[in-house]
Design an enzyme around this catalytic site. Sequence first.
Site, short mmCIF file in Angstrom:
data_model
loop_
_atom_site.label_atom_id
_atom_site.label_comp_id
_atom_site.label_asym_id
_atom_site.label_seq_id
_atom_site.Cartn_x
_atom_site.Cartn_y
_atom_site.Cartn_z
CB THR A 150 -0.97 -0.02 1.20
OG1 THR A 150 -0.24 -0.27 2.41
CG2 THR A 150 -2.04 -1.08 1.02
CE LYS A 176 0.21 -3.41 3.44
NZ LYS A 176 -0.61 -2.59 4.41
CB THR A 187 -0.91 -2.28 10.96
OG1 THR A 187 -1.71 -2.15 9.82
CG2 THR A 187 0.26 -1.41 10.82
CD GLU A 273 1.60 5.22 6.31
OE1 GLU A 273 0.81 4.59 5.59
OE2 GLU A 273 1.23 5.95 7.25
CG ASN A 399 -1.01 8.44 7.70
OD1 ASN A 399 -1.71 7.46 7.46
ND2 ASN A 399 0.28 8.37 7.94
CB THR A 404 -9.00 12.58 -0.57
OG1 THR A 404 -7.99 13.19 0.24
CG2 THR A 404 -10.27 12.41 0.24
#
Length: 404
Positions: A150, A176, A187, A273, A399, A404
């Site tokens: 992702t 992942k 996660t 991230e 994030n 969107t």
Amino acid sequence: MEYISGGVTAAQGFVAGGIHCGIRKNKAKPDLAMIYSETPCNAAAVYTTNLVKGAPILVTKKNLADGKAKAVICNSGNANTCNADGAEKAEKMCRIAAEVLGIEPQDVIVASTGVIGQMLPIEPIENAAQALKDSLSPDGSSAAAAAIMTTDTIPKEVAVQTVIGGKTVKLGGISKGSGMIHPNMATMLCFLTTDCAISTAMLDRAIHKVTGNTFNMISIDGDTSTNDTFAVLANGVAGNPEIVEENEDYAAFTEALEAVCRELSKLMAGDGEGATKLLVCSVDGAEDEETAKTVAKSVICSTLFKAAMFGADANWGRVLCAIGYSGAAVDVEKIDVSFRSVKGQVDVCRNGAGIEFSEEKASEVLGEKEITILVSLHMGGESAEAYGCDLTYDYVKINGDYRT
């Protein structure tokens, strides 16, 4: 035991593949993966502790009730979570995979990852089923690893081989995980395969033990996801005597399994991230293992400390602060702290108090891509490691507009 190439297809009898089917708008990003063994496998899995669970977990749990599986199908770009038709779509994915592979739907492990709360379009998966099957290859691990990503920036693959029962046994996996990662089954998605002959009961015991020392010791941002799944398939093709009890063969298998999972954990933590650095907190001298784990995780989870590491600031007080609120019963006046990287080691705290050190040297040590925080409690002989990353401006950027 030695590390080898091949990832999730390193073990004999496994093929994998990955393609773009259309769940993601970006056609350059693959979004559908498959792993398959023609030989039936004993299988076991560990799942998220979040009360909100993705529909694929519920379906996979049902399918693995008999401890058997032959295939994995996984999409990225959509988590199929918190949807009224989620279970129906997950079951449909199993039927799609089963039909194209010529197996039973209950022999399929299904997983999804991506945005929560948006209905999963099943048509792209259905239309791409034959192309996905055609992509299966003994060299397909990298394609499958890419298809489950992702916000990950790199695919994650690890494999090892060892000797069990006089036979060469291989274990390999892909995973992942980049954001929404926190201990209690970090996660992530992780699929691991092995040609070792091991009973379902012993496989289940092994993965639960290993998860506690590896994946549950990761933290990126304090959020525990809804879709975490760690599944292992063992087809027994290596021909070793089946492992049915805790003996030397079981110990060798568990050691190899933990080696794969630890390296995958570090790859995920380092690819957090927006991250620029992998952080490893190594705690020794604990009275018991639980204390060591609690201290290590508390340091890795500290937002203030993670921010300091981004700035290469040797603010060791934030380490002691995190230990202090961890809930672990430690003697603060016995704690030593050091920072280490390929540029050397700098000692910053002895017996719970600051000592003189070179800020220039500390900045050099902390400027590297991988940093180890050494914490000595001087209270016993137990140790543990936890894995995380620095906290950067880019984490908020990623994030802030993830959906969107």
